[in-house]
Scaffold this motif. Sequence first.
Motif, PDB file in Angstrom:
ATOM      1  N   ALA A 131       0.838  -1.205   0.000  1.00  9.31           N
ATOM      2  CA  ALA A 131       0.000   0.000   0.000  1.00  9.31           C
ATOM      3  C   ALA A 131       0.873   1.255   0.000  1.00  9.31           C
ATOM      4  O   ALA A 131       0.595   2.230  -0.724  1.00  9.31           O
ATOM      5  N   VAL A 132       1.939   1.234   0.783  1.00  9.85           N
ATOM      6  CA  VAL A 132       2.869   2.368   0.814  1.00  9.85           C
ATOM      7  C   VAL A 132       3.547   2.528  -0.540  1.00  9.85           C
ATOM      8  O   VAL A 132       3.731   3.640  -1.049  1.00  9.85           O
ATOM      9  N   ARG A 133       3.912   1.408  -1.139  1.00  5.98           N
ATOM     10  CA  ARG A 133       4.558   1.416  -2.455  1.00  5.98           C
ATOM     11  C   ARG A 133       3.647   2.047  -3.513  1.00  5.98           C
ATOM     12  O   ARG A 133       4.092   2.852  -4.335  1.00  5.98           O
ATOM     13  N   VAL A 134       2.368   1.699  -3.475  1.00  7.23           N
ATOM     14  CA  VAL A 134       1.414   2.257  -4.429  1.00  7.23           C
ATOM     15  C   VAL A 134       1.232   3.750  -4.187  1.00  7.23           C
ATOM     16  O   VAL A 134       1.224   4.560  -5.125  1.00  7.23           O
ATOM     17  N   ASP A 135       1.078   4.147  -2.910  1.00  8.67           N
ATOM     18  CA  ASP A 135       0.885   5.557  -2.575  1.00  8.67           C
ATOM     19  C   ASP A 135       2.068   6.415  -3.030  1.00  8.67           C
ATOM     20  O   ASP A 135       1.898   7.588  -3.383  1.00  8.67           O
ATOM     21  N   ALA A 136       3.258   5.802  -3.000  1.00  9.13           N
ATOM     22  CA  ALA A 136       4.457   6.554  -3.397  1.00  9.13           C
ATOM     23  C   ALA A 136       4.654   6.576  -4.905  1.00  9.13           C
ATOM     24  O   ALA A 136       5.609   7.196  -5.397  1.00  9.13           O
ATOM     25  N   GLY A 137       3.760   5.917  -5.644  1.00  9.70           N
ATOM     26  CA  GLY A 137       3.861   5.894  -7.100  1.00  9.70           C
ATOM     27  C   GLY A 137       4.925   4.961  -7.631  1.00  9.70           C
ATOM     28  O   GLY A 137       5.222   4.955  -8.833  1.00  9.70           O
ATOM     29  N   LEU A 138       5.500   4.125  -6.761  1.00 10.56           N
ATOM     30  CA  LEU A 138       6.580   3.244  -7.191  1.00 10.56           C
ATOM     31  C   LEU A 138       6.068   2.028  -7.937  1.00 10.56           C
ATOM     32  O   LEU A 138       6.839   1.332  -8.607  1.00 10.56           O
ATOM     33  N   ALA A 139       4.769   1.745  -7.795  1.00  6.32           N
ATOM     34  CA  ALA A 139       4.201   0.617  -8.525  1.00  6.32           C
ATOM     35  C   ALA A 139       4.036   0.929 -10.001  1.00  6.32           C
ATOM     36  O   ALA A 139       3.782   0.028 -10.806  1.00  6.32           O
ATOM     37  N   GLU A 140       4.165   2.207 -10.371  1.00  2.00           N
ATOM     38  CA  GLU A 140       3.941   2.602 -11.759  1.00  2.00           C
ATOM     39  C   GLU A 140       5.233   2.644 -12.569  1.00  2.00           C
ATOM     40  O   GLU A 140       5.229   3.090 -13.708  1.00  2.00           O
ATOM     41  N   GLN A 141       6.328   2.211 -11.939  1.00  2.00           N
ATOM     42  CA  GLN A 141       7.597   2.260 -12.663  1.00  2.00           C
ATOM     43  C   GLN A 141       7.537   1.371 -13.901  1.00  2.00           C
ATOM     44  O   GLN A 141       7.100   0.237 -13.842  1.00  2.00           O
ATOM     45  N   ARG A 142       7.958   1.899 -15.014  1.00  2.00           N
ATOM     46  CA  ARG A 142       7.954   1.132 -16.246  1.00  2.00           C
ATOM     47  C   ARG A 142       9.373   0.934 -16.806  1.00  2.00           C
ATOM     48  O   ARG A 142       9.629  -0.017 -17.523  1.00  2.00           O
ATOM     49  N   ARG A 143      10.256   1.878 -16.462  1.00  2.00           N
ATOM     50  CA  ARG A 143      11.596   1.811 -17.054  1.00  2.00           C
ATOM     51  C   ARG A 143      12.315   0.537 -16.631  1.00  2.00           C
ATOM     52  O   ARG A 143      12.903  -0.152 -17.446  1.00  2.00           O
ATOM     53  N   PRO A 147      11.245  -3.566  -6.947  1.00  2.86           N
ATOM     54  CA  PRO A 147      10.968  -4.768  -6.155  1.00  2.86           C
ATOM     55  C   PRO A 147       9.527  -4.817  -5.659  1.00  2.86           C
ATOM     56  O   PRO A 147       8.982  -3.805  -5.209  1.00  2.86           O
ATOM     57  N   ARG A 148       8.920  -5.999  -5.736  1.00  4.75           N
ATOM     58  CA  ARG A 148       7.553  -6.185  -5.288  1.00  4.75           C
ATOM     59  C   ARG A 148       7.503  -6.196  -3.769  1.00  4.75           C
ATOM     60  O   ARG A 148       8.519  -6.135  -3.074  1.00  4.75           O
ATOM     61  N   LYS A 149       6.282  -6.322  -3.225  1.00  9.35           N
ATOM     62  CA  LYS A 149       6.100  -6.154  -1.778  1.00  9.35           C
ATOM     63  C   LYS A 149       6.887  -7.168  -0.959  1.00  9.35           C
ATOM     64  O   LYS A 149       7.472  -6.826   0.077  1.00  9.35           O
ATOM     65  N   GLY A 150       6.906  -8.439  -1.408  1.00 10.06           N
ATOM     66  CA  GLY A 150       7.617  -9.456  -0.643  1.00 10.06           C
ATOM     67  C   GLY A 150       9.104  -9.190  -0.588  1.00 10.06           C
ATOM     68  O   GLY A 150       9.737  -9.323   0.469  1.00 10.06           O
ATOM     69  N   THR A 151       9.679  -8.804  -1.717  1.00 10.54           N
ATOM     70  CA  THR A 151      11.102  -8.487  -1.761  1.00 10.54           C
ATOM     71  C   THR A 151      11.400  -7.239  -0.929  1.00 10.54           C
ATOM     72  O   THR A 151      12.389  -7.192  -0.188  1.00 10.54           O
ATOM     73  N   SER A 152      10.549  -6.230  -1.050  1.00 13.80           N
ATOM     74  CA  SER A 152      10.759  -4.997  -0.282  1.00 13.80           C
ATOM     75  C   SER A 152      10.733  -5.283   1.212  1.00 13.80           C
ATOM     76  O   SER A 152      11.571  -4.768   1.971  1.00 13.80           O
ATOM     77  N   LEU A 153       9.777  -6.116   1.652  1.00 11.74           N
ATOM     78  CA  LEU A 153       9.702  -6.446   3.073  1.00 11.74           C
ATOM     79  C   LEU A 153      10.927  -7.243   3.503  1.00 11.74           C
ATOM     80  O   LEU A 153      11.460  -7.032   4.600  1.00 11.74           O
ATOM     81  N   ALA A 154      11.403  -8.148   2.644  1.00 10.79           N
ATOM     82  CA  ALA A 154      12.594  -8.928   2.979  1.00 10.79           C
ATOM     83  C   ALA A 154      13.813  -8.024   3.144  1.00 10.79           C
ATOM     84  O   ALA A 154      14.636  -8.222   4.054  1.00 10.79           O
ATOM     85  N   ILE A 155      13.939  -7.017   2.281  1.00 14.99           N
ATOM     86  CA  ILE A 155      15.060  -6.069   2.390  1.00 14.99           C
ATOM     87  C   ILE A 155      14.940  -5.290   3.695  1.00 14.99           C
ATOM     88  O   ILE A 155      15.914  -5.157   4.459  1.00 14.99           O
ATOM     89  N   TYR A 156      13.749  -4.761   3.960  1.00 14.61           N
ATOM     90  CA  TYR A 156      13.524  -3.994   5.190  1.00 14.61           C
ATOM     91  C   TYR A 156      13.852  -4.838   6.422  1.00 14.61           C
ATOM     92  O   TYR A 156      14.550  -4.388   7.340  1.00 14.61           O
ATOM     93  N   SER A 157      13.348  -6.078   6.436  1.00 21.23           N
ATOM     94  CA  SER A 157      13.551  -6.954   7.589  1.00 21.23           C
ATOM     95  C   SER A 157      15.029  -7.263   7.788  1.00 21.23           C
ATOM     96  O   SER A 157      15.522  -7.278   8.924  1.00 21.23           O
ATOM     97  N   ARG A 158      15.735  -7.486   6.705  1.00 21.61           N
ATOM     98  CA  ARG A 158      17.161  -7.801   6.823  1.00 21.61           C
ATOM     99  C   ARG A 158      17.945  -6.612   7.369  1.00 21.61           C
ATOM    100  O   ARG A 158      18.840  -6.783   8.203  1.00 21.61           O
ATOM    101  N   VAL A 159      17.615  -5.423   6.919  1.00 25.62           N
ATOM    102  CA  VAL A 159      18.301  -4.233   7.431  1.00 25.62           C
ATOM    103  C   VAL A 159      18.049  -4.071   8.923  1.00 25.62           C
ATOM    104  O   VAL A 159      18.964  -3.803   9.708  1.00 25.62           O
ATOM    105  N   VAL A 160      16.796  -4.267   9.343  1.00 21.88           N
ATOM    106  CA  VAL A 160      16.448  -4.121  10.760  1.00 21.88           C
ATOM    107  C   VAL A 160      17.180  -5.155  11.604  1.00 21.88           C
ATOM    108  O   VAL A 160      17.787  -4.838  12.630  1.00 21.88           O
ATOM    109  N   ASN A 161      17.141  -6.406  11.179  1.00 22.24           N
ATOM    110  CA  ASN A 161      17.665  -7.485  12.016  1.00 22.24           C
ATOM    111  C   ASN A 161      19.182  -7.601  11.996  1.00 22.24           C
ATOM    112  O   ASN A 161      19.768  -8.136  12.935  1.00 22.24           O
ATOM    113  N   THR A 162      19.814  -7.127  10.931  1.00 21.89           N
ATOM    114  CA  THR A 162      21.274  -7.120  10.924  1.00 21.89           C
ATOM    115  C   THR A 162      21.829  -5.826  11.484  1.00 21.89           C
ATOM    116  O   THR A 162      23.021  -5.750  11.802  1.00 21.89           O
ATOM    117  N   GLN A 163      20.956  -4.793  11.587  1.00 21.62           N
ATOM    118  CA  GLN A 163      21.383  -3.463  12.022  1.00 21.62           C
ATOM    119  C   GLN A 163      22.515  -2.934  11.145  1.00 21.62           C
ATOM    120  O   GLN A 163      23.398  -2.194  11.615  1.00 21.62           O
TER     121      GLN A 163
END
Length: 680
Positions: A131-143, A147-163
């Motif tokens: 939902a945040v991705r859509v609101d930010a207009g990042l879902a409309e990227q064509r070029r 990254p889709r929601k699952g990948t984005s969450l995995a990146i976020y989670s890894r950054v948090v947990n590895t600090q």
Amino acid sequence: MESMASGDGDTPLNEAQAAACLHGDGPLLVIAGAGSGKTQTLAHRVAALVDRGVDPRRILLLTFTRRAAVEMIRRASRLTGRRGDLDATLPWAGTFHSVANRLLRQHAQVVELDPNFTLLDREDSADLMDAVRVDAGLAEQRRRRFPRKGTSLAIYSRVVNTQGSLRTCLETAFPWCLEWEEALRVMFAAYVEAKLSRHVLDYDDLLLYWYHLLGDQDAATAISGQFDHILVDEYQDTNVIQAGILRRLRPAGRGLCVVGDDAQSIYAFRAANVRNILDFPSQFSPPATVLTLAQNYRSTQPILAATNAVIGLAAERFTKDLFTMRPGGARPHFVTVGDEDAQASFVADAVLEKREAGVLLKQQAVLFRAAHHSDALEIELGRRNIPFVKFGGLRFLEAAHVKDTLACLRWAENPRDTLASSRVLQLLPGVGPVFARRVEQTVVSGPHSLAEAIARFVPPAAAADDWPALVGLVQSLTDPLTPWMGQLGRVRHFYEPHLERLYDNARTRLSDLDQIERLADAAPSRERFLSDLTLDPPESAGAQAGPPHLDEDFLILSTIHSAKGQEWDSVYVLSVADGCLPSDLATGRAEEIEEERRLLYVAMTRAKNTLCLIHPLRFFVRQQSRRGDRYVMTPRSRFLPASVLRHLDHVSPRQSRDEPTAPSVSSRVDMGFRLREQWK
């Protein structure tokens, strides 16, 4: 203290186990080898502390699953002669996340949280990220692909947990997303704001907020002062935040005991950091005491000799050689076969032969590095009508009908949880995202309660017949006079007509709702039920491949990651070849190679009496080119050099007459390429 079994048999504690149980208050690291009676040793230590006069309410026992905590409590209760309710026996025994959930609700104001926050499971977190991705207009990227929601969450989670930094995370684990670094940074900031505005936390927040809670001196003193002793199971699986929490709770290490095995650290993809256990002794002055449990109660000595040889080649480890008092035992087999089909045929023959010899199918397991490695075997098992269960499927809380049911309770618990409200509202025919968003905005920003707000809405025409039932459900669930007992029954009464309309196989899905209702009956409150279910979800029968309920016996198929902590009479490890084990996706860095070595070690140490490592000499590769399909030759795993092979008996089943006896020219070229690449 009563003498109890340390392994499978009714034997007293060995010398090393007894030393761990009777250790004093200084920091202690117990290196517990595979099958060395770790759980029993921890339970004995808890019982010994209680016998010494320590109040069990002042013992913090941290595990990685609720099941492990319950088993520890059961054993400790039996040893001390204390019976009764589990929460009363050791009220602070649980997972890191469940303990964090309790403490954050008690001290919410310190970290500016609403104590009535609700928890998002992984799928809900991904939906909010989307939902945040859509609101930010990042879902409309064509070029280029964002990254889709699952990948984005995995990146976020890894950054948090590895600090670590976002850039480091992207460079090491998601290099194709590097061009989106700044966009991801903006999206993650918006994701955090979205959670705060909804009074929700995701799974990673629990540890992060607990860590920051302990950064407040008064809170740290109060929380640390609640406990005389802290015991941690599976310490090799902790991430840097969990290690940091322990250091803030016990800066000097007094009363801190951690148990684990560096040789079984295999969850780096979940941000587990093997350095936590390797560096633990040096974090204190004087250094922590290190005790090693090397006596194995599971496997035969020939199997242990092979596993010791594999892990003995690790670049860095706590030195230990597992041994057993069990006499005899057959040497493990290293089996070479022509290809994956021959591998499947060999395994099917072997498990049936063992079954005829009296070893049940469910006492045998086939393990593999990646889920797709068992594809050919599953076809062969189906052809031979051999029932099996495959672990690693859909989690219970990911099933749509389960999420629908729980969303009703979550919305009542937290009216700002727009993910829950959107899901509930769109159960009704004719209700779409636009109308759901109008309701959500009115509830969040308006002066009325949740029940009053939705009662004022005029629903779409298609939802008119079902709207009064929804209003009535919300009114009853949000009424403080409505007892918790029976609330799930009210939800089911509302939901079942929609279940039959929305999903096929409704009858089977209803059995999952029965399971939810049984779990709810055992929970003291709605908040506790929702929290516990999110933090430690049960498995669903639908998560298992095959129909085991139709057979009294079935073979176990499992990824190695899912097999950790289990044991079977006979174990067959598939595709012990370079490119599979180690995975060709995990050979870039030295630490990745070392974790792959530990994966093979974990697989081998699951076996009690029979162990087979299977190496297909070639793999079929489907090509999208004019060269057509082909076989690719593969060398055996680099983790089985001559020093390890001397502990194994080499077996090469006879080839069938229609099987190719020699690789094609292109296969030989590929083999030479792979061999050169292996040693670069």
